[in-house]
Design an enzyme around this catalytic site. Structure first.
Site, short mmCIF file in Angstrom:
data_model
loop_
_atom_site.label_atom_id
_atom_site.label_comp_id
_atom_site.label_asym_id
_atom_site.label_seq_id
_atom_site.Cartn_x
_atom_site.Cartn_y
_atom_site.Cartn_z
N ASP A 170 0.87 -1.22 -0.03
CA ASP A 170 0.09 0.08 -0.07
C ASP A 170 0.86 1.23 0.00
O ASP A 170 1.54 1.29 0.93
CB ASP A 170 -0.89 -0.17 1.19
N ASN A 211 -0.84 13.01 -5.42
CA ASN A 211 -1.84 13.38 -6.39
C ASN A 211 -2.06 15.05 -5.98
O ASN A 211 -2.57 15.71 -6.91
CB ASN A 211 -3.27 12.57 -6.17
N GLU A 267 -3.99 2.72 -4.89
CA GLU A 267 -2.59 2.39 -4.65
C GLU A 267 -2.31 1.06 -3.88
O GLU A 267 -0.86 1.01 -3.50
CB GLU A 267 -1.86 3.80 -3.83
#
Length: 152
Positions: free
Chosen positions: A86, A94, A129
Site C-alpha cells: 500500500d 496526487n 494504490e
C-alpha cells in the site's frame, strides 16, 4: 455436376463445376479469416478484462482468480505467501503534483514490482494504490524479504 462425372451420364459443365469448387474455396477461406479475427478479438477482450490499463499489471479480477487457485493449492500443502503493498501517502502526491504525477508513480512502482516477480508468481494492482504479490512455494521469511526488497 459431380454425379454426372461419377456416373458418366453426360458431359459435365466444367465452367459450372469450377465455379462451384471456387465458391466452396472462397467460403472456406472466408470462414478461416473470420475465425482468426474472432480469436484475436477474444484475446484482446480477455486482456482488457484481466489487465490494469494504467500499470499493465494483472488487475484485481485476475489477482482474485489466482488467489482462489493458490489458496486451494495451499490447503493441499503447497507453500503460499501473499504480500500487500500500500503506497503510503499516495494521496499527497496526487494533491501536491496532480493526477498525472500520481499515475506515473503507480506505473513506476508497477515496473519495480514486475521486474522483481518470478515467472511462477503473480504481482498485480489490487486497487487504487494497493498492489499484491502472490508468492508460490514461499514462506513468511521469504515474503518479508521480498517486501523489503520492493520497498527499498
Amino acid at each position: 455436376q459431380l454425379s454426372l462425372v461419377i456416373f458418366d451420364i453426360a458431359d459435365p459443365n466444367w465452367v459450372l463445376l469450377a465455379a462451384i469448387v471456387g465458391s466452396y474455396l472462397a467460403v472456406s477461406v472466408g470462414i478461416a479469416v473470420l475465425s482468426e479475427v474472432l480469436r484475436r478479438e477474444r484475446h484482446a477482450a480477455e486482456t482488457l478484462a484481466l489487465i490494469d490499463r494504467l500499470t499493465g499489471l494483472p488487475n484485481r479480477r485476475h489477482v482474485e482468480d489466482a488467489l482462489e487457485r493458490e489458496f486451494a493449492a495451499a490447503e493441499r500443502g503447497r507453500g503460499l505467501s501473499v504480500v500487500i503493498f500500500d503506497l503510503d501517502h499516495f494521496k499527497r502526491i496526487n494533491d501536491k503534483h496532480g493526477h498525472a504525477a500520481g499515475d506515473q508513480t503507480l506505473r513506476e512502482f508497477a515496473k519495480v514490482l514486475e521486474a522483481n516477480t518470478r515467472r511462477e508468481n503473480l504481482s498485480g494492482r489490487f486497487g487504487g494504490e494497493e498492489f499484491v504479490a502472490v508468492l508460490r512455494d514461499s514462506d513468511a521469511e521469504a515474503a518479508q524479504s521480498r517486501a523489503r526488497a520492493e520497498t527499498s
